[in-house]
Design a protein around this motif. Structure first.
Motif, PDB file in Angstrom:
ATOM      1  N   LEU A   1     -71.361   1.733 -18.728  1.00  9.72           N
ATOM      2  CA  LEU A   1     -70.893   1.854 -19.818  1.00  9.72           C
ATOM      3  C   LEU A   1     -70.695   3.157 -20.557  1.00  9.72           C
ATOM      4  O   LEU A   1     -69.931   3.241 -21.237  1.00  9.72           O
ATOM      5  N   VAL A   2     -71.692   4.447 -20.127  1.00  4.25           N
ATOM      6  CA  VAL A   2     -71.608   5.237 -21.545  1.00  4.25           C
ATOM      7  C   VAL A   2     -70.564   5.938 -20.420  1.00  4.25           C
ATOM      8  O   VAL A   2     -69.656   6.507 -21.411  1.00  4.25           O
ATOM      9  N   ARG A   3     -69.696   5.400 -18.913  1.00 10.41           N
ATOM     10  CA  ARG A   3     -68.853   6.408 -19.119  1.00 10.41           C
ATOM     11  C   ARG A   3     -67.642   6.377 -19.334  1.00 10.41           C
ATOM     12  O   ARG A   3     -66.290   6.418 -19.965  1.00 10.41           O
ATOM     13  N   GLU A   4     -67.850   4.850 -19.544  1.00 10.87           N
ATOM     14  CA  GLU A   4     -66.299   4.083 -20.042  1.00 10.87           C
ATOM     15  C   GLU A   4     -66.144   4.181 -22.187  1.00 10.87           C
ATOM     16  O   GLU A   4     -65.105   5.200 -22.494  1.00 10.87           O
ATOM     17  N   ALA A   5     -67.321   4.541 -22.516  1.00 15.07           N
ATOM     18  CA  ALA A   5     -66.820   4.432 -23.745  1.00 15.07           C
ATOM     19  C   ALA A   5     -66.883   6.096 -24.169  1.00 15.07           C
ATOM     20  O   ALA A   5     -65.753   6.821 -25.161  1.00 15.07           O
ATOM     21  N   ALA A   6     -67.596   7.262 -23.216  1.00 17.48           N
ATOM     22  CA  ALA A   6     -66.954   8.056 -22.828  1.00 17.48           C
ATOM     23  C   ALA A   6     -65.568   8.958 -23.426  1.00 17.48           C
ATOM     24  O   ALA A   6     -65.011   9.262 -23.988  1.00 17.48           O
ATOM     25  N   ALA A   7     -64.929   7.827 -22.093  1.00 12.26           N
ATOM     26  CA  ALA A   7     -63.683   7.655 -21.640  1.00 12.26           C
ATOM     27  C   ALA A   7     -63.276   7.660 -22.950  1.00 12.26           C
ATOM     28  O   ALA A   7     -61.740   8.392 -22.987  1.00 12.26           O
ATOM     29  N   ALA A   8     -62.914   6.248 -23.519  1.00 14.75           N
ATOM     30  CA  ALA A   8     -61.988   5.838 -24.694  1.00 14.75           C
ATOM     31  C   ALA A   8     -62.241   7.020 -25.642  1.00 14.75           C
ATOM     32  O   ALA A   8     -60.989   6.918 -26.281  1.00 14.75           O
ATOM     33  N   VAL A   9     -63.205   7.938 -25.650  1.00  7.64           N
ATOM     34  CA  VAL A   9     -63.216   8.827 -26.887  1.00  7.64           C
ATOM     35  C   VAL A   9     -62.488  10.254 -27.132  1.00  7.64           C
ATOM     36  O   VAL A   9     -62.660  11.254 -27.874  1.00  7.64           O
ATOM     37  N   GLY A  10     -62.902  10.553 -25.259  1.00 10.15           N
ATOM     38  CA  GLY A  10     -62.593  11.990 -25.227  1.00 10.15           C
ATOM     39  C   GLY A  10     -64.156  12.522 -24.900  1.00 10.15           C
ATOM     40  O   GLY A  10     -63.300  13.728 -25.394  1.00 10.15           O
ATOM     41  N   LEU A  11     -65.070  12.197 -24.835  1.00 12.71           N
ATOM     42  CA  LEU A  11     -66.189  13.072 -25.385  1.00 12.71           C
ATOM     43  C   LEU A  11     -67.101  13.419 -23.283  1.00 12.71           C
ATOM     44  O   LEU A  11     -66.677  12.361 -22.865  1.00 12.71           O
ATOM     45  N   GLY A  12     -67.352  14.408 -23.736  1.00 12.37           N
ATOM     46  CA  GLY A  12     -68.098  14.613 -22.950  1.00 12.37           C
ATOM     47  C   GLY A  12     -69.394  13.644 -22.676  1.00 12.37           C
ATOM     48  O   GLY A  12     -70.305  13.426 -23.439  1.00 12.37           O
TER      49      GLY A  12
END
Ligand code: ZN
Length: 451
Positions: free
Chosen positions: A316-327
Protein backbone atom coordinates in the motif's frame (compact mmCIF):
# COMPACT_ATOMS: atom_id res chain seq x y z
CA UNK A 1 -18.60 -23.37 56.84
CA UNK A 2 -21.53 -25.70 57.20
CA UNK A 3 -22.56 -25.14 53.60
CA UNK A 4 -19.24 -26.31 52.21
CA UNK A 5 -20.30 -29.91 52.09
CA UNK A 6 -23.78 -29.14 50.85
CA UNK A 7 -22.87 -29.97 47.30
CA UNK A 8 -20.98 -33.25 47.55
CA UNK A 9 -19.77 -34.60 44.26
CA UNK A 10 -21.10 -31.61 42.39
CA UNK A 11 -19.22 -29.28 40.11
CA UNK A 12 -21.70 -26.49 40.51
CA UNK A 13 -19.33 -24.36 42.50
CA UNK A 14 -18.37 -23.54 46.00
CA UNK A 15 -21.57 -22.25 47.64
CA UNK A 16 -19.40 -19.38 48.81
CA UNK A 17 -20.57 -15.89 47.95
CA UNK A 18 -18.33 -12.87 47.78
CA UNK A 19 -19.57 -9.76 49.61
CA UNK A 20 -20.55 -7.36 46.82
CA UNK A 21 -20.96 -4.41 49.15
CA UNK A 22 -17.60 -4.93 50.85
CA UNK A 23 -15.92 -5.11 47.43
CA UNK A 24 -17.64 -1.91 46.27
CA UNK A 25 -16.78 -0.12 49.52
CA UNK A 26 -13.11 -1.03 49.06
CA UNK A 27 -13.20 0.18 45.45
CA UNK A 28 -14.69 3.50 46.53
CA UNK A 29 -12.40 3.82 49.56
CA UNK A 30 -9.23 3.38 47.52
CA UNK A 31 -10.65 5.58 44.73
CA UNK A 32 -10.20 8.51 47.13
CA UNK A 33 -6.42 7.90 47.11
CA UNK A 34 -5.45 10.07 44.16
CA UNK A 35 -9.11 10.74 43.42
CA UNK A 36 -9.89 13.59 41.01
CA UNK A 37 -12.89 15.98 41.19
CA UNK A 38 -14.39 14.47 38.02
CA UNK A 39 -14.72 11.07 39.69
CA UNK A 40 -11.58 9.50 38.28
CA UNK A 41 -8.20 8.62 39.76
CA UNK A 42 -4.77 10.11 39.01
CA UNK A 43 -2.50 7.67 40.84
CA UNK A 44 0.72 7.60 38.90
CA UNK A 45 3.08 4.77 39.56
CA UNK A 46 5.51 5.21 42.52
CA UNK A 47 3.89 8.53 43.50
CA UNK A 48 2.89 9.37 47.08
CA UNK A 49 -0.64 8.22 46.27
CA UNK A 50 0.73 4.94 44.94
CA UNK A 51 2.56 4.53 48.27
CA UNK A 52 -0.69 5.25 50.17
CA UNK A 53 -2.72 2.68 48.26
CA UNK A 54 0.11 0.13 48.61
CA UNK A 55 0.18 0.76 52.37
CA UNK A 56 -3.59 0.27 52.42
CA UNK A 57 -3.31 -3.05 50.57
CA UNK A 58 -0.49 -4.25 52.82
CA UNK A 59 -2.65 -3.43 55.86
CA UNK A 60 -5.63 -5.38 54.48
CA UNK A 61 -3.45 -8.40 53.73
CA UNK A 62 -1.88 -8.25 57.21
CA UNK A 63 -5.38 -8.18 58.70
CA UNK A 64 -6.02 -11.50 56.94
CA UNK A 65 -2.81 -12.89 58.41
CA UNK A 66 -1.14 -13.08 55.00
CA UNK A 67 2.59 -12.80 54.42
CA UNK A 68 3.60 -9.96 52.09
CA UNK A 69 6.77 -10.10 50.05
CA UNK A 70 7.84 -7.08 47.98
CA UNK A 71 10.44 -7.60 45.27
CA UNK A 72 13.18 -5.19 44.20
CA UNK A 73 10.95 -3.52 41.61
CA UNK A 74 8.07 -2.99 44.03
CA UNK A 75 5.83 -5.88 42.90
CA UNK A 76 3.76 -6.97 45.93
CA UNK A 77 2.94 -10.65 46.60
CA UNK A 78 0.76 -11.64 49.58
CA UNK A 79 0.37 -15.36 50.26
CA UNK A 80 -2.41 -17.29 52.00
CA UNK A 81 -1.23 -20.81 52.85
CA UNK A 82 -2.97 -23.85 51.42
CA UNK A 83 -3.30 -27.28 52.99
CA UNK A 84 -0.33 -28.39 50.87
CA UNK A 85 2.29 -25.72 51.34
CA UNK A 86 4.71 -27.30 48.87
CA UNK A 87 2.36 -26.65 45.96
CA UNK A 88 2.91 -23.55 43.80
CA UNK A 89 0.44 -20.79 44.59
CA UNK A 90 -2.54 -19.82 42.46
CA UNK A 91 -2.22 -16.07 41.95
CA UNK A 92 -4.84 -13.36 41.44
CA UNK A 93 -4.20 -9.68 40.89
CA UNK A 94 -3.55 -6.79 38.58
CA UNK A 95 -2.30 -3.24 39.21
CA UNK A 96 -3.16 -0.28 41.47
CA UNK A 97 -1.48 2.46 39.42
CA UNK A 98 -3.60 4.51 37.01
CA UNK A 99 -3.30 6.84 34.06
CA UNK A 100 -3.18 10.60 34.86
CA UNK A 101 -6.83 10.65 33.71
CA UNK A 102 -7.58 7.16 34.98
CA UNK A 103 -10.88 5.65 36.02
CA UNK A 104 -11.80 3.76 39.16
CA UNK A 105 -11.72 0.21 37.78
CA UNK A 106 -8.80 -0.32 35.39
CA UNK A 107 -6.41 -2.60 37.29
CA UNK A 108 -7.83 -1.77 40.70
CA UNK A 109 -10.75 -4.17 40.24
CA UNK A 110 -8.41 -7.11 39.66
CA UNK A 111 -6.49 -6.47 42.87
CA UNK A 112 -9.46 -5.65 45.08
CA UNK A 113 -11.56 -8.54 43.73
CA UNK A 114 -8.64 -10.84 44.58
CA UNK A 115 -8.63 -9.34 48.05
CA UNK A 116 -12.40 -9.91 48.29
CA UNK A 117 -11.92 -13.58 47.32
CA UNK A 118 -9.37 -13.96 50.11
CA UNK A 119 -11.64 -12.20 52.61
CA UNK A 120 -14.52 -14.50 51.61
CA UNK A 121 -12.41 -17.64 52.03
CA UNK A 122 -11.10 -16.32 55.32
CA UNK A 123 -14.61 -15.65 56.60
CA UNK A 124 -15.70 -19.17 55.65
CA UNK A 125 -12.57 -20.83 56.98
CA UNK A 126 -12.09 -22.42 53.57
CA UNK A 127 -8.64 -23.74 52.76
CA UNK A 128 -7.50 -24.48 49.23
CA UNK A 129 -4.88 -27.18 48.63
CA UNK A 130 -2.54 -24.80 46.84
CA UNK A 131 -1.58 -21.53 48.51
CA UNK A 132 -3.32 -18.47 47.09
CA UNK A 133 -1.47 -15.31 46.22
CA UNK A 134 -2.55 -11.72 45.67
CA UNK A 135 -0.32 -9.68 43.34
CA UNK A 136 -0.03 -5.93 42.73
CA UNK A 137 2.25 -5.29 39.76
CA UNK A 138 4.32 -2.11 39.63
CA UNK A 139 3.86 0.33 36.75
CA UNK A 140 1.36 -1.41 34.55
CA UNK A 141 0.24 1.83 32.95
CA UNK A 142 3.59 3.10 31.74
CA UNK A 143 2.32 6.67 31.63
CA UNK A 144 4.98 7.95 34.04
CA UNK A 145 7.75 5.47 33.18
CA UNK A 146 7.63 3.84 29.73
CA UNK A 147 7.25 1.02 28.90
CA UNK A 148 3.92 -0.20 30.24
CA UNK A 149 3.73 -3.49 32.19
CA UNK A 150 7.25 -2.93 33.47
CA UNK A 151 7.00 -4.68 36.86
CA UNK A 152 5.51 -7.86 35.41
CA UNK A 153 7.92 -7.63 32.47
CA UNK A 154 10.94 -7.60 34.78
CA UNK A 155 9.39 -10.40 36.86
CA UNK A 156 9.01 -12.47 33.68
CA UNK A 157 12.54 -11.71 32.47
CA UNK A 158 11.34 -9.74 29.45
CA UNK A 159 13.25 -6.68 30.72
CA UNK A 160 16.32 -6.58 32.92
CA UNK A 161 16.18 -5.02 36.35
CA UNK A 162 18.83 -2.49 35.29
CA UNK A 163 16.74 -1.45 32.31
CA UNK A 164 13.77 -0.81 34.60
CA UNK A 165 15.90 0.98 37.18
CA UNK A 166 16.98 3.68 34.72
CA UNK A 167 13.59 4.49 33.14
CA UNK A 168 12.98 8.20 33.74
CA UNK A 169 9.83 10.32 33.88
CA UNK A 170 9.53 13.75 32.18
CA UNK A 171 11.09 15.49 35.19
CA UNK A 172 14.11 13.16 35.04
CA UNK A 173 13.22 11.11 38.15
CA UNK A 174 14.15 7.48 37.61
CA UNK A 175 12.09 4.41 38.36
CA UNK A 176 14.78 3.21 40.78
CA UNK A 177 15.01 6.47 42.73
CA UNK A 178 11.21 6.67 42.91
CA UNK A 179 11.00 3.14 44.32
CA UNK A 180 13.41 4.17 47.07
CA UNK A 181 11.59 7.44 47.69
CA UNK A 182 8.27 5.75 48.47
CA UNK A 183 9.99 2.89 50.31
CA UNK A 184 8.81 0.08 48.05
CA UNK A 185 12.10 -1.44 46.91
CA UNK A 186 11.69 -4.83 48.53
CA UNK A 187 14.35 -7.38 49.40
CA UNK A 188 13.23 -10.15 47.02
CA UNK A 189 15.05 -10.47 43.73
CA UNK A 190 12.77 -9.68 40.78
CA UNK A 191 11.45 -12.96 39.47
CA UNK A 192 12.30 -14.88 42.65
CA UNK A 193 8.70 -14.97 43.88
CA UNK A 194 7.05 -17.70 41.81
CA UNK A 195 3.52 -19.00 41.52
CA UNK A 196 1.87 -21.78 39.55
CA UNK A 197 -0.96 -19.98 37.75
CA UNK A 198 -2.37 -16.49 37.32
CA UNK A 199 -5.96 -15.23 37.08
CA UNK A 200 -6.34 -11.53 36.27
CA UNK A 201 -9.81 -10.00 36.46
CA UNK A 202 -10.02 -6.75 34.50
CA UNK A 203 -12.56 -4.44 32.90
CA UNK A 204 -12.91 -5.04 29.18
CA UNK A 205 -11.98 -1.45 28.20
CA UNK A 206 -14.00 -2.05 25.05
CA UNK A 207 -17.70 -2.16 24.06
CA UNK A 208 -18.26 -5.84 23.14
CA UNK A 209 -19.62 -7.36 26.38
CA UNK A 210 -22.03 -4.50 26.97
CA UNK A 211 -23.26 -4.56 23.36
CA UNK A 212 -23.88 -8.31 23.50
CA UNK A 213 -25.37 -8.44 26.98
CA UNK A 214 -22.71 -10.82 28.34
CA UNK A 215 -21.61 -10.17 31.90
CA UNK A 216 -18.40 -12.21 31.78
CA UNK A 217 -15.74 -12.24 29.09
CA UNK A 218 -13.82 -15.52 28.90
CA UNK A 219 -10.55 -14.13 27.63
CA UNK A 220 -8.78 -16.37 25.11
CA UNK A 221 -5.63 -14.30 24.76
CA UNK A 222 -4.22 -10.94 23.88
CA UNK A 223 -3.93 -9.83 20.30
CA UNK A 224 -0.55 -9.17 18.74
CA UNK A 225 0.47 -5.65 17.87
CA UNK A 226 2.81 -4.15 15.28
CA UNK A 227 3.69 -0.49 15.16
CA UNK A 228 5.39 1.31 12.27
CA UNK A 229 6.81 4.74 11.65
CA UNK A 230 5.91 5.94 8.18
CA UNK A 231 7.42 8.97 6.44
CA UNK A 232 6.27 10.20 3.03
CA UNK A 233 8.41 12.85 1.42
CA UNK A 234 7.27 15.15 -1.41
CA UNK A 235 8.02 18.81 -2.08
CA UNK A 236 6.86 21.77 0.02
CA UNK A 237 5.72 24.53 -2.37
CA UNK A 238 3.45 27.54 -2.65
CA UNK A 239 -0.24 26.59 -2.69
CA UNK A 240 -1.12 29.47 -5.00
CA UNK A 241 1.55 29.26 -7.66
CA UNK A 242 2.07 25.48 -7.99
CA UNK A 243 -0.32 23.92 -10.56
CA UNK A 244 -2.15 20.80 -9.38
CA UNK A 245 -0.42 18.48 -11.85
CA UNK A 246 3.05 19.65 -10.78
CA UNK A 247 2.70 18.95 -7.05
CA UNK A 248 4.18 16.24 -4.86
CA UNK A 249 1.81 16.51 -1.91
CA UNK A 250 2.92 14.20 0.89
CA UNK A 251 -0.38 14.59 2.74
CA UNK A 252 -2.30 13.42 -0.33
CA UNK A 253 -0.23 10.23 -0.33
CA UNK A 254 -0.83 9.83 3.37
CA UNK A 255 -4.58 10.21 2.87
CA UNK A 256 -4.46 7.21 0.53
CA UNK A 257 -2.48 5.24 3.09
CA UNK A 258 -5.01 6.10 5.83
CA UNK A 259 -7.85 4.80 3.67
CA UNK A 260 -5.80 1.76 2.73
CA UNK A 261 -5.07 0.86 6.36
CA UNK A 262 -8.82 0.90 6.98
CA UNK A 263 -9.35 -1.46 4.04
CA UNK A 264 -6.60 -3.84 5.21
CA UNK A 265 -8.10 -4.07 8.70
CA UNK A 266 -11.63 -4.59 7.40
CA UNK A 267 -10.44 -7.37 5.08
CA UNK A 268 -9.24 -9.55 7.98
CA UNK A 269 -11.75 -10.77 10.54
CA UNK A 270 -10.95 -9.56 14.08
CA UNK A 271 -8.22 -7.21 12.80
CA UNK A 272 -7.89 -3.55 13.73
CA UNK A 273 -5.69 -0.96 12.03
CA UNK A 274 -5.22 2.69 12.86
CA UNK A 275 -3.23 5.77 11.99
CA UNK A 276 -3.54 7.88 15.12
CA UNK A 277 -0.56 10.19 14.81
CA UNK A 278 0.32 12.59 12.00
CA UNK A 279 3.12 15.14 11.84
CA UNK A 280 2.70 17.40 8.84
CA UNK A 281 5.59 19.55 7.70
CA UNK A 282 5.64 22.47 7.43
CA UNK A 283 1.94 22.42 8.54
CA UNK A 284 1.14 25.83 7.15
CA UNK A 285 -2.12 26.73 5.46
CA UNK A 286 -0.49 28.07 2.31
CA UNK A 287 2.28 25.49 1.84
CA UNK A 288 1.79 22.14 0.09
CA UNK A 289 2.79 19.50 2.69
CA UNK A 290 6.36 18.47 1.90
CA UNK A 291 6.73 15.69 4.42
CA UNK A 292 4.26 13.75 6.56
CA UNK A 293 5.12 11.35 9.33
CA UNK A 294 2.60 8.88 10.79
CA UNK A 295 2.44 5.88 13.05
CA UNK A 296 0.57 2.79 11.88
CA UNK A 297 -0.89 0.42 14.49
CA UNK A 298 -1.96 -3.06 13.30
CA UNK A 299 -3.41 -5.69 15.68
CA UNK A 300 -4.70 -9.24 15.36
CA UNK A 301 -4.77 -12.41 17.50
CA UNK A 302 -2.74 -14.37 14.91
CA UNK A 303 0.88 -13.75 13.89
CA UNK A 304 0.24 -15.28 10.45
CA UNK A 305 -2.52 -12.76 9.78
CA UNK A 306 -0.28 -9.96 11.06
CA UNK A 307 2.38 -11.09 8.56
CA UNK A 308 -0.17 -10.76 5.75
CA UNK A 309 -1.39 -7.38 7.00
CA UNK A 310 2.19 -6.12 7.17
CA UNK A 311 2.88 -7.25 3.58
CA UNK A 312 -0.30 -5.50 2.45
CA UNK A 313 0.74 -2.33 4.29
CA UNK A 314 4.16 -2.38 2.58
CA UNK A 315 2.51 -2.73 -0.85
CA UNK A 316 0.00 0.00 0.00
CA UNK A 317 2.74 2.46 0.97
CA UNK A 318 4.74 1.72 -2.22
CA UNK A 319 1.68 2.23 -4.42
CA UNK A 320 0.44 5.39 -2.67
CA UNK A 321 3.93 6.93 -2.82
CA UNK A 322 4.34 6.05 -6.51
CA UNK A 323 0.91 7.47 -7.40
CA UNK A 324 1.80 10.89 -5.97
CA UNK A 325 5.54 10.86 -6.73
CA UNK A 326 6.72 10.62 -3.12
CA UNK A 327 9.67 9.10 -1.34
CA UNK A 328 8.71 6.67 1.45
CA UNK A 329 10.20 5.00 4.50
CA UNK A 330 8.28 2.42 6.56
CA UNK A 331 10.06 1.31 9.74
CA UNK A 332 8.79 -1.26 12.28
CA UNK A 333 9.12 0.34 15.73
CA UNK A 334 7.55 -2.27 17.97
CA UNK A 335 6.18 -5.76 17.68
CA UNK A 336 4.31 -7.70 20.35
CA UNK A 337 3.44 -11.31 19.62
CA UNK A 338 -0.12 -12.51 20.27
CA UNK A 339 -0.65 -14.32 23.57
CA UNK A 340 -2.81 -17.45 23.85
CA UNK A 341 -4.02 -18.10 27.38
CA UNK A 342 -3.87 -21.49 29.10
CA UNK A 343 -6.64 -23.97 28.25
CA UNK A 344 -6.98 -25.31 31.83
CA UNK A 345 -7.21 -21.80 33.27
CA UNK A 346 -9.80 -20.86 30.63
CA UNK A 347 -11.78 -24.02 31.46
CA UNK A 348 -11.80 -22.96 35.12
CA UNK A 349 -13.13 -19.51 34.21
CA UNK A 350 -15.85 -21.13 32.13
CA UNK A 351 -16.75 -23.46 35.00
CA UNK A 352 -16.64 -20.51 37.39
CA UNK A 353 -19.02 -18.45 35.27
CA UNK A 354 -21.37 -21.43 35.01
CA UNK A 355 -21.28 -21.92 38.76
CA UNK A 356 -21.99 -18.23 39.31
CA UNK A 357 -24.78 -18.28 36.71
CA UNK A 358 -23.48 -15.59 34.37
CA UNK A 359 -23.72 -15.33 30.60
CA UNK A 360 -20.29 -15.44 28.98
CA UNK A 361 -18.71 -14.50 25.71
CA UNK A 362 -15.31 -15.60 24.46
CA UNK A 363 -13.20 -12.54 23.81
CA UNK A 364 -9.66 -11.55 22.85
CA UNK A 365 -8.11 -8.65 24.71
CA UNK A 366 -7.47 -5.62 22.58
CA UNK A 367 -5.24 -4.01 25.19
CA UNK A 368 -2.00 -5.22 26.75
CA UNK A 369 -2.04 -6.53 30.33
CA UNK A 370 0.38 -7.88 32.95
CA UNK A 371 -1.15 -11.28 32.17
CA UNK A 372 0.63 -11.14 28.80
CA UNK A 373 3.96 -11.33 30.66
CA UNK A 374 2.92 -13.96 33.21
CA UNK A 375 1.51 -16.10 30.36
CA UNK A 376 5.05 -16.58 29.11
CA UNK A 377 6.05 -18.11 32.45
CA UNK A 378 3.02 -19.83 34.04
CA UNK A 379 -0.51 -20.91 33.01
CA UNK A 380 -2.48 -17.67 32.89
CA UNK A 381 -5.83 -16.29 31.90
CA UNK A 382 -8.04 -13.26 32.34
CA UNK A 383 -11.69 -12.57 33.16
CA UNK A 384 -13.38 -9.48 31.71
CA UNK A 385 -16.41 -7.57 32.96
CA UNK A 386 -18.18 -4.87 30.93
CA UNK A 387 -17.04 -1.27 30.59
CA UNK A 388 -19.95 1.12 30.05
CA UNK A 389 -19.68 2.55 26.54
CA UNK A 390 -16.36 0.73 26.17
CA UNK A 391 -14.75 3.70 27.92
CA UNK A 392 -11.42 3.41 29.78
CA UNK A 393 -8.38 5.53 30.61
CA UNK A 394 -11.04 8.13 31.34
CA UNK A 395 -12.55 9.46 34.60
CA UNK A 396 -15.97 8.43 33.28
CA UNK A 397 -14.88 4.76 33.16
CA UNK A 398 -17.81 2.84 34.64
CA UNK A 399 -18.53 -0.72 35.67
CA UNK A 400 -21.65 -1.37 37.79
CA UNK A 401 -21.39 -2.71 41.35
CA UNK A 402 -23.17 -5.92 40.28
CA UNK A 403 -20.73 -6.33 37.38
CA UNK A 404 -17.74 -5.94 39.70
CA UNK A 405 -19.34 -8.47 42.04
CA UNK A 406 -19.99 -10.89 39.18
CA UNK A 407 -16.33 -10.67 38.17
CA UNK A 408 -15.17 -11.30 41.73
CA UNK A 409 -17.54 -14.25 42.15
CA UNK A 410 -16.30 -15.82 38.91
CA UNK A 411 -12.72 -15.19 40.03
CA UNK A 412 -13.47 -17.03 43.29
CA UNK A 413 -15.12 -19.97 41.53
CA UNK A 414 -12.41 -20.13 38.86
CA UNK A 415 -9.60 -20.24 41.41
CA UNK A 416 -11.36 -22.93 43.46
CA UNK A 417 -12.11 -24.92 40.30
CA UNK A 418 -8.46 -24.68 39.25
CA UNK A 419 -7.36 -25.82 42.70
CA UNK A 420 -9.66 -28.88 42.44
CA UNK A 421 -8.63 -29.48 38.83
CA UNK A 422 -4.95 -29.56 39.78
CA UNK A 423 -5.68 -31.80 42.78
CA UNK A 424 -7.57 -34.23 40.53
CA UNK A 425 -4.72 -34.20 38.03
CA UNK A 426 -2.22 -34.98 40.79
CA UNK A 427 -4.36 -37.79 42.13
CA UNK A 428 -5.24 -39.26 38.76
CA UNK A 429 -2.21 -41.48 37.99
CA UNK A 430 -1.97 -42.67 41.59
CA UNK A 431 -5.67 -42.97 42.36
CA UNK A 432 -5.32 -46.54 43.65
CA UNK A 433 -2.15 -45.85 45.56
CA UNK A 434 -4.01 -42.97 47.14
CA UNK A 435 -6.22 -45.21 49.27
CA UNK A 436 -3.59 -45.29 52.01
CA UNK A 437 -4.55 -41.71 52.86
CA UNK A 438 -5.89 -41.37 56.37
CA UNK A 439 -9.39 -40.12 56.92
CA UNK A 440 -7.96 -36.99 58.46
CA UNK A 441 -5.94 -36.32 55.35
CA UNK A 442 -8.96 -36.88 53.15
CA UNK A 443 -11.22 -34.52 55.04
CA UNK A 444 -8.49 -32.14 56.08
CA UNK A 445 -8.82 -30.13 52.94
CA UNK A 446 -12.13 -28.38 53.27
CA UNK A 447 -13.12 -28.63 49.69
CA UNK A 448 -15.84 -30.23 47.67
CA UNK A 449 -14.43 -33.21 45.82
CA UNK A 450 -15.59 -32.44 42.35
CA UNK A 451 -16.91 -35.44 40.44
ZN1 ZN B 1 -5.16 -2.18 33.43
Amino acid sequence: MSNLGANPGSNLGSNLGIDAERLWDSLMETARIGGTPDGGIARLTLSDDDRRVRDWLAGQCAALGMTMVVDEVGNMFATRPGTKPDLPAIAMGSHLDTQPTGGRFDGVLGVLAGLEVLRTLDGAGYRTEAPLMLVNWTNEEGSRFAPAMLGSGIWAGVYSRDYGETRADISGDTFGASLDRIGYRGPARAGAVRFGAMFELHIEQGPILEAEGARIGVVQGIQGMRWFDLTLTGMAAHTGSTPMRMRRNALLGMAQVIEGVERIALAHEDAVGTIGFLDISPNSHNVIPGEVRATVDLRHPSDAVLDRMQAELEALVREAAAAVGLGHRLEPISCTAPVAFDAECIASVRAGARAAGHATRDIVSGAGHDAAHTAGVVPTTMIFVPSAGGLSHNPAESTLPEECAAGAQVLLEAVLDYDRRMADARNMPARNADTHKTGAEKTGAEKTEAA
